[in-house]
Design an enzyme around this catalytic site. Sequence first.
Site, PDB file in Angstrom:
ATOM      1  N   GLU A 160       0.831  -1.200   0.000  1.00 14.99           N
ATOM      2  CA  GLU A 160       0.000   0.000   0.000  1.00 14.99           C
ATOM      3  C   GLU A 160       0.867   1.253   0.000  1.00 14.99           C
ATOM      4  O   GLU A 160       0.557   2.245  -0.658  1.00 14.99           O
ATOM      5  CB  GLU A 160      -0.927  -0.014   1.227  1.00 14.99           C
ATOM      6  CG  GLU A 160      -2.134   0.860   1.096  1.00 14.99           C
ATOM      7  CD  GLU A 160      -3.148   0.569   2.194  1.00 14.99           C
ATOM      8  OE1 GLU A 160      -3.997  -0.308   1.986  1.00 14.99           O
ATOM      9  OE2 GLU A 160      -3.095   1.200   3.262  1.00 14.99           O
ATOM     10  N   GLU A 218       2.039   1.709  -3.382  1.00 13.46           N
ATOM     11  CA  GLU A 218       0.911   2.152  -4.209  1.00 13.46           C
ATOM     12  C   GLU A 218       0.691   3.654  -4.006  1.00 13.46           C
ATOM     13  O   GLU A 218       0.492   4.403  -4.972  1.00 13.46           O
ATOM     14  CB  GLU A 218      -0.352   1.363  -3.849  1.00 13.46           C
ATOM     15  CG  GLU A 218      -1.511   1.657  -4.789  1.00 13.46           C
ATOM     16  CD  GLU A 218      -2.811   0.968  -4.376  1.00 13.46           C
ATOM     17  OE1 GLU A 218      -2.798   0.179  -3.408  1.00 13.46           O
ATOM     18  OE2 GLU A 218      -3.839   1.242  -5.023  1.00 13.46           O
ATOM     19  N   CYS A 257      -8.213  -1.849   4.292  1.00 14.35           N
ATOM     20  CA  CYS A 257      -8.092  -2.963   5.245  1.00 14.35           C
ATOM     21  C   CYS A 257      -9.428  -3.334   5.866  1.00 14.35           C
ATOM     22  O   CYS A 257      -9.589  -4.430   6.366  1.00 14.35           O
ATOM     23  CB  CYS A 257      -7.137  -2.607   6.377  1.00 14.35           C
ATOM     24  SG  CYS A 257      -5.508  -2.177   5.802  1.00 14.35           S
ATOM     25  N   SER A 270      -7.443   1.837  -2.194  1.00 14.83           N
ATOM     26  CA  SER A 270      -6.247   1.059  -2.483  1.00 14.83           C
ATOM     27  C   SER A 270      -6.669  -0.304  -3.007  1.00 14.83           C
ATOM     28  O   SER A 270      -7.639  -0.888  -2.526  1.00 14.83           O
ATOM     29  CB  SER A 270      -5.426   0.896  -1.204  1.00 14.83           C
ATOM     30  OG  SER A 270      -4.494  -0.139  -1.383  1.00 14.83           O
ATOM     31  N   LYS A 320     -15.385  -9.347   8.656  1.00 21.94           N
ATOM     32  CA  LYS A 320     -14.349 -10.202   8.072  1.00 21.94           C
ATOM     33  C   LYS A 320     -14.936 -11.542   7.644  1.00 21.94           C
ATOM     34  O   LYS A 320     -14.427 -12.187   6.742  1.00 21.94           O
ATOM     35  CB  LYS A 320     -13.221 -10.435   9.081  1.00 21.94           C
ATOM     36  CG  LYS A 320     -12.352  -9.207   9.323  1.00 21.94           C
ATOM     37  CD  LYS A 320     -11.303  -9.024   8.249  1.00 21.94           C
ATOM     38  CE  LYS A 320     -10.546  -7.713   8.441  1.00 21.94           C
ATOM     39  NZ  LYS A 320      -9.765  -7.347   7.259  1.00 21.94           N
ATOM     40  N   GLU A 342     -16.093 -10.781   4.369  1.00 17.61           N
ATOM     41  CA  GLU A 342     -14.986 -10.549   3.441  1.00 17.61           C
ATOM     42  C   GLU A 342     -14.393 -11.857   2.922  1.00 17.61           C
ATOM     43  O   GLU A 342     -14.147 -12.008   1.723  1.00 17.61           O
ATOM     44  CB  GLU A 342     -13.894  -9.723   4.133  1.00 17.61           C
ATOM     45  CG  GLU A 342     -12.722  -9.409   3.226  1.00 17.61           C
ATOM     46  CD  GLU A 342     -11.576  -8.727   3.954  1.00 17.61           C
ATOM     47  OE1 GLU A 342     -11.162  -9.226   5.021  1.00 17.61           O
ATOM     48  OE2 GLU A 342     -11.093  -7.690   3.478  1.00 17.61           O
ATOM     49  N   GLU A 395     -14.000 -12.586  -4.868  1.00 10.93           N
ATOM     50  CA  GLU A 395     -12.678 -12.105  -5.294  1.00 10.93           C
ATOM     51  C   GLU A 395     -11.558 -12.721  -4.458  1.00 10.93           C
ATOM     52  O   GLU A 395     -10.385 -12.594  -4.815  1.00 10.93           O
ATOM     53  CB  GLU A 395     -12.575 -10.583  -5.154  1.00 10.93           C
ATOM     54  CG  GLU A 395     -13.584  -9.787  -5.961  1.00 10.93           C
ATOM     55  CD  GLU A 395     -14.872  -9.546  -5.187  1.00 10.93           C
ATOM     56  OE1 GLU A 395     -14.936  -9.921  -4.003  1.00 10.93           O
ATOM     57  OE2 GLU A 395     -15.826  -9.007  -5.766  1.00 10.93           O
ATOM     58  N   CYS A 447      -9.940  -1.099  15.096  1.00 11.23           N
ATOM     59  CA  CYS A 447     -10.265  -2.518  15.269  1.00 11.23           C
ATOM     60  C   CYS A 447     -10.296  -2.941  16.733  1.00 11.23           C
ATOM     61  O   CYS A 447     -10.949  -3.929  17.074  1.00 11.23           O
ATOM     62  CB  CYS A 447      -9.261  -3.382  14.527  1.00 11.23           C
ATOM     63  SG  CYS A 447      -9.124  -2.934  12.793  1.00 11.23           S
TER      64      CYS A 447
END
Lengths: 166, 612
Positions: free
Chosen positions: B278, B281, B305, B325, B364, B367, B372, B521
Amino acid sequence: MNTQEVDFTYRLWRHDGAPGELIPLLQSAQEHFGYIPRRAITYISGVTNTPESTIYGVITFYSQFRLQPMGKHRIRLCCGTACHVAGAQTLLDALRDELGVEENGTTEDGVFTLFTVACLGCCSLAPAMMINDETYGSLTPAAARKIIRTIRREENKKAEKEKSVA
Amino acid sequence: MPTLTINDITVQAPEGATLLEAARTAGIHIPTLCHLPGVHAPGACRVCLVEVEGARTLMASCVTPAHDGMRVRTNSPRARNGRRDVVELLLSEHEGDCTTCARSEDCELRAIAREAGVKEVHYQGERRPTRLDHSTKGLVRDTGKCILCRRCVAVCQNVESIGAIAPQERGFGTYVGPAFHAPLSEVTCVQCGQCSLVCPVGAIGERDQVDEVWRALNDPHLHVVVQTAPAIRAALGECFGLPPGSRVTGKMVSALRRLGFGAVFDTDFSADLTIMEEGHELLARLRGALGGGPKHGPLPMFTSCCPAWIQFAEHFAPDMLHNLSTCKSPQQMLGALAKSYYAEKIGKKPEDVFVVSIMPCTAKKFECDRDEMRDSGAKDVDVVLTTRELGRMIREAGIDFTSLPDEVMDAPLGISTGAADIFANSGGVMEAALRTAYEVVTGRPLPSIQLEPVGPMAAGGVHQASIQVNDVVPAWSFLEGQTVTVAVVHGLAHARQLLEDVRAGRRSPHFVEVMTCPGGCIGGGGQPRPTTDEVRQARIRAICEEDASKPLRTSHTNPGVTQLYEEFLGAPLGERSHHLLHTHYHPRCFVAKAPQAQKATPKPCAEARPES
């Protein structure tokens, strides 16, 4: 556009996102459509910046709002004390059977919606019902069925006429 | 400052304080079920009733302002009986069996019933109808257990600006749920789980997947590995009675080994890797925007994230998806590596490695199930457990957590630096990225910078900072003298506002970190309950200590990551990392059009005709 439609459009258009306008908007939508369709909720949500969940909560909180279209003729069967004693339940059974719908239901052809109400305020006519603004008193199940059939015949005639014109 | 007496104690209340706050400043405890400091005080549950002299009825202390000369009793027979009656009434409608309820250990209703001295429920009657919602990967809801405190509604609407749920219907039929009686999966819920974190009872919780993990551990054909997120080590201890902010990294590792995991890896490792990807990037995007290099995506760049933030952007900011990102989250990076790099090393096929993640997060779970996230050739992460589920699992296994010895994570995917630890805090991803990027660009360590939230954070917040870049190394000469502006956001309501500001040009940061949960988090939707501001602060402190305790504190110095690039990936943003570690996002279609676009429509009415 009729006045109601203009009113609904105008309210939406000039809405500045300030709180407190939700109920008048919903009322306008209901006047316009006869009920509040899902797409109107989505639309009002975008304009007022209010989550759909909140709007749906307001609609389901107030008994004035409807989420299903209403029939052309609104039957309000009185189930108040006097009518109850005079046999409103048998009338309700007869109407349900005649119309093929449950309470608050609308017939498939969209002609009738059946409601029960607590008291129409004409206990001397018990058992009574109102269809739109017309009051019918001292009813029997047979008389109630007859009234429904008469209205339905007239509606059918009207529909045929419209068809032949078209 | 109003002066009043509570239980014959003279109390100086802060200006504008409620009776509840006044009592708390004097150390007098009044139980509450619906109150959420800084977010929500609707006076809905009526558990905080107190007796005010001269008042006709008992008053809900959370919504009664403290006045000069008030005489208040929190423990008079009338107040105690009133509270007990209220709790009994709540219990009389509450549908649930405490012996099997996942919430029974830390249920606030149960605790308050005990505190109020309820020995019997004197009221009999209908129970709340149960509507179960298992539609989402992350959350399960049961309206039968709901006590209608509306905390979940408040965080969903005010803190996260989602508004997925609201009270529906009225009277006894009232229930909390999405519009149109729809399941959660069909509305804009991002599964952040903040609702489950504030729910006082077991009406909203994470999808329990403990048994799936037990099954995998007992399957002889599977090599089961586990990764733990940075935020777990500062919170897991709370499941075993340790005070908030206890650092239990070593005990957690030994507990996981005793549960039977074949290897214990650290999401910290892939957090360091995320910074490498990142950070590069960001530098590539900056070079494209400021240095005349090839365009590498627009600015500001947003971190990626947080899966709830990603889903939020997909719902509400489809125009900004290129600003996210392309890096996968650390959890998914580690999963992809465990089933490629690590699987190769130990000579296994990707499908024979089973990856379990321990996350502070319910989103999560969603996710890891995204289409993907299968770049290793199998599902990169098989099961996600929340901190709370891991706590239950350790207890199920009969492990005495507090007396475990400290052990260390397994190489190679268990090596980490302090920069990865602070991923758990709001501002941490940003600081970690800046530590590396600044050092790459200038050759010097990053000057001290305060990005963690201070003070109240239950409603989230936004924090902006600027870094002057001087004396850069020649390769980055286009950054010489530039001021790089960064923003740190926690709570999606603040993210929504920031997006508006960026669109309107009122703010133009280069890099934005977004975390959905207040505090980051460490305050995630899967963390132990209760998570109050004091608890959040203690966890943040613990994470900062963890960072300070590490000899290496910048991601690019992680030897494991260096080795990974040498042996497997090549270079940051290279071919292989593009395939395994990066992803893309899709607009979702549940949201009504933006209000501005609608106002411009000449005939709004035509859009909203009933279906004929």
